[in-house]
Design an enzyme around this catalytic site. Sequence first.
Site, PDB file in Angstrom:
ATOM      1  N   LYS A  77      42.832  89.229  55.281  1.00  0.00           N
ATOM      2  CA  LYS A  77      44.279  89.397  55.433  1.00  0.00           C
ATOM      3  C   LYS A  77      44.772  90.631  54.679  1.00  0.00           C
ATOM      4  CE  LYS A  77      48.290  86.434  55.656  1.00  0.00           C
ATOM      5  NZ  LYS A  77      48.720  85.043  55.492  1.00  0.00           N
ATOM      6  N   GLU A 102      41.431 103.175  52.679  1.00  0.00           N
ATOM      7  CA  GLU A 102      41.702 104.518  53.195  1.00  0.00           C
ATOM      8  C   GLU A 102      41.046 104.765  54.541  1.00  0.00           C
ATOM      9  OE1 GLU A 102      42.419 106.674  48.917  1.00  0.00           O
ATOM     10  OE2 GLU A 102      40.508 107.005  49.876  1.00  0.00           O
TER      11      GLU A 102
END
Lengths: 735, 318
Positions: A624, A696
């Site tokens: 999540k 990222e």
Amino acid sequence: MKFDQPATINPIDRARVVGQPIDRIDGPAKVCGTAPYAYERHDAAPNAAYGWMVGSAIAKGTINSIDTRAAEAAPGVLAVVTHANAGDLGKGRMNTATLLGGPSIEHHDQALALVVAETLEQARDAAKLVVIDYATGEGRFDLAAAMRGATAPKDVQGSPADTRTGDFDGAFAKAAVKIDQRYTTPDHSHAMMEPHATTAAWTGDKLTLWSSNQMIAWSVGEIARTLKIKPDNVQVIAPYVGGGFGAKLFVRADALLAALGARAAGRPVKVALARAQIPNNTTHRPATIQRIRLGAKKDGTIEAIGHEVWSGDLPGGGVEVAALQTRQLYAGKHRMTKHRLAVLDLPEGNAMRAPGEAVGLLALEVAMDELAEACDVDPVELRIKNDVQYDPEVGPSKPFSSRKLVECLREGATRFGWDKRNPKPGQVRDGQYLVGMGVASAFRGNIVMKSGARVAIDGKGRITVSSDMTDIGTGSYTIIAQTAAEMLGVEASDITVRLGDSSFPASAGSGGQWGANSATAGVYAACMAMRSQLAQKAGLNAEDALFEDGMIKAAGKAIPLREAAGRDGLSVEDSISFGDLTDRYAQATFGAHFAEVGVDVYTGEVRVRRMGGAFAAGRILNPKTARSQVIGAMTMGVGAALMEELVVDTRFGYFVNHDMAEYHVPVHADIPEQDVLFIDELDDKSSPMKAKGVGELGLCGAGAAIANAIYNATGVRLRDYPLTLNKVIAGMAKA
Amino acid sequence: MKAFTYERATSPAKAAAAAVANPGARFIAGGTNLLDLMKLQIETPTHLIDVNRLDLDTVRETSDGGLRIGALVRNTDLAAHKKVRRDYAVLSRALLSGASGQLRNKATTAGNLLQRTRCPYFYDTTKPCNKRRPGTGCAALAGFNRNMAILGTSADCIATHPSDMAVAMRLLDATVETVAADGSSRAIPIADFHRLPGTTPDIETALAPGELVTAVVLPRPIGGSHVYRKVRDRASYAFAVISVAAIFGKDSNARFAFGGLAHKPWRTEAADAAAAAGANAVADAALAGAKTTEHNRFKTDLVRRTLAQVYAQQEIRA
């Protein structure tokens, strides 16, 4: 604990708590407004006065004189700090320009003064009364003009600025299919939600900073060096950070000025940078000019791959490492990369989310799309064809620790419905929109950092994990609780996590997507020590002990942790440090981005219709929070592709559009359905968690997929970001 | 923000009188633009006259079948008003394309008309700007001017007016009603309300010192098909790169007004007269005299393309 051999089966592999999509444990505090941020520490630093920064109105030059008398006489003003009265200051190792300028001025909006007053309004008003007489110097502000004088930096993140393998020039010259193109990316601003902000208080010679910061231990050292005080006398506290994206890796002006202001005013002072001050006062992602050459066989097999990068920074600054991924992403016998750094007197360039890859892939992955078209090979297949399972600059002796790029491309393509893409551009129309699909590989290096933690069990059996790790909105609290719960056989709700305080053990901090993997590995190490001590106290062998249901179980016995810890409880501390596995194995994270865009056939407005991505980044600690990271990063990719640009005014040497009305980032209406798939993967060479970074990765390549989708929609190939409607219609007019 | 005094006005004429008595005064209603400008000291009023309690917040039908929109009617309420949606759809659409829900809840009709340019140099007190500080020069002329005006510009200013609402009102031939300090009122055609920059870009409207906008009056509905096409760099919460407001009537009649091109909503008789000749003819007429820079040259092409789209969609509807 030293991690220098691949991980074997360990308690994390039970994946009873780790790997579960549990809600963020700091969520209720955030949505109820009870999580205090740096500027809100009325509880800890009552009676704080307000500081307002005065930034330089010129980019380069010196201060002839600075007159603070009117400001000092203004209502409510307590102190005005300038270089003249700030005392003897040093400079941190991580900032290029000094954080308090004067008499020499290094960039526009460099802090030149702090006005401290009883109220924010008084400080802001008095700041306008500081009269500065400047001697304006000549500056260099144009990257395209400065690139000719650019030089090779000493190194790029510890590796050589240039690399060469085989005979690139010869192979490229002979290649059957050649791509040789130039791409540009503009300066970017982090635009995190919480601005740079610090509350500072002195008690004798001890300084406490409540500061919005990603890297607590670094900051202690940097502020000590700057103020020339002992690190032991500095405490930095940042339990909640409202986003950073690299802007808060370092001590910035807010922290230094708050400390100086508090010293001058003799009481706590808080300083937040105004939004409009941030782009020119703080750091940004530097603009790049990139040249990519791809030489391939007719079937798309890459023979020669070359990537050259130019960026600029202040004297002593660093280069944007945008060619790094090109060293490892695709096969090819003949290779070259090159980084060149020009001196510019613009504000300081530095890390922004996925430094290097974020903009390097905006170029490389468009070049790959161009190669696919030139070879008439499907862009997904082209990437698969050029996959390589080892570091192609080194050879098979340095394999990747894990690399599932092909799986990401294949599964991502299936999920996205890539087979419905018409390979011929400009063919699909839906009402006013031309519709196209694009793909790009995602690649981001896997960085690991030493990280420590303390684990304690009190007399009641409550477990607390403490570390100076930060949660910058990423979910650190939650995954650390999950890790400790898994290790000690309890539930995540049984763990109290305390973060962001320099009095806790130093952690990896948050940056470069190393935080989650490294910090949980540090917690793993501390928990291993705790397991061993608990077992010892219980008279059991830790190696045989099973930690479950809140008990240590071994040799037919089951002893509650509380009992084993004893009435006085138990506290242990350890850290993870990393051996040479990152040298023996190439380590990176992989993925595939897919985008579908609609381009208004009349106005050239680009609207993203769908995004999809598949990612392989080791164990996903919490699907999540990981998904939230990835969709946020994909959103940032939309910004980079379509709208984000700090516009340089080369006359004044500054970023003109320095507020969020004019520096556009995506709004909700820009973001459509985003589908994220995590590919099953465990990387036993990365850490005992078998995880890697993921925060990222979602940005890396996302923008290129959009650029390629625009081409597929319109037949307009754009290479200068952001891809705004004026560039699109100029291209459509030519087509 | 400079310290200021404050009063709450009790009638429009008294508000105007108070403004005349305090040369440094500004009226404040929603404050969505003025407060930002005060924090930056671009506006430095010494006195604020709060007009929010004046009885100017209703929309009423006029005797000739038009609408009188009180100066304090909030943008949200105006956009949602039943008669506006039915009879002046272009106005409702323009309003809803602007700002954000929160801002529209606060922003008023008069405040929207009077909002100031978004030129980044106007916003930066360390840079030259003839609008902010007359005589200092225009930094945008040779600077970052992608979003700047191409029509009606001067050597002293190339700023645009940022309002969407005003473009629709210009298209609808609205009239701005005001009250002066002596209690007299007048009606200013919206065409004359906003000024071109000329040599005095700091003077933006036809309002005399202290004159208070009390209402905007729309003439009786003219029917037709109403269009507001806003072209922008992101899907929401962005000022128009350009915008086209249009009403298509019967027999190829149409009228056009443009945003993002000038210091005021742009409308020409020649463009309206060219309606029957098609999008390109309208563009030619509207863009006559356009003066572009390297960065905003694309706006002429964008106007043509957007008009072509507006026409194409009319044909689809017809």
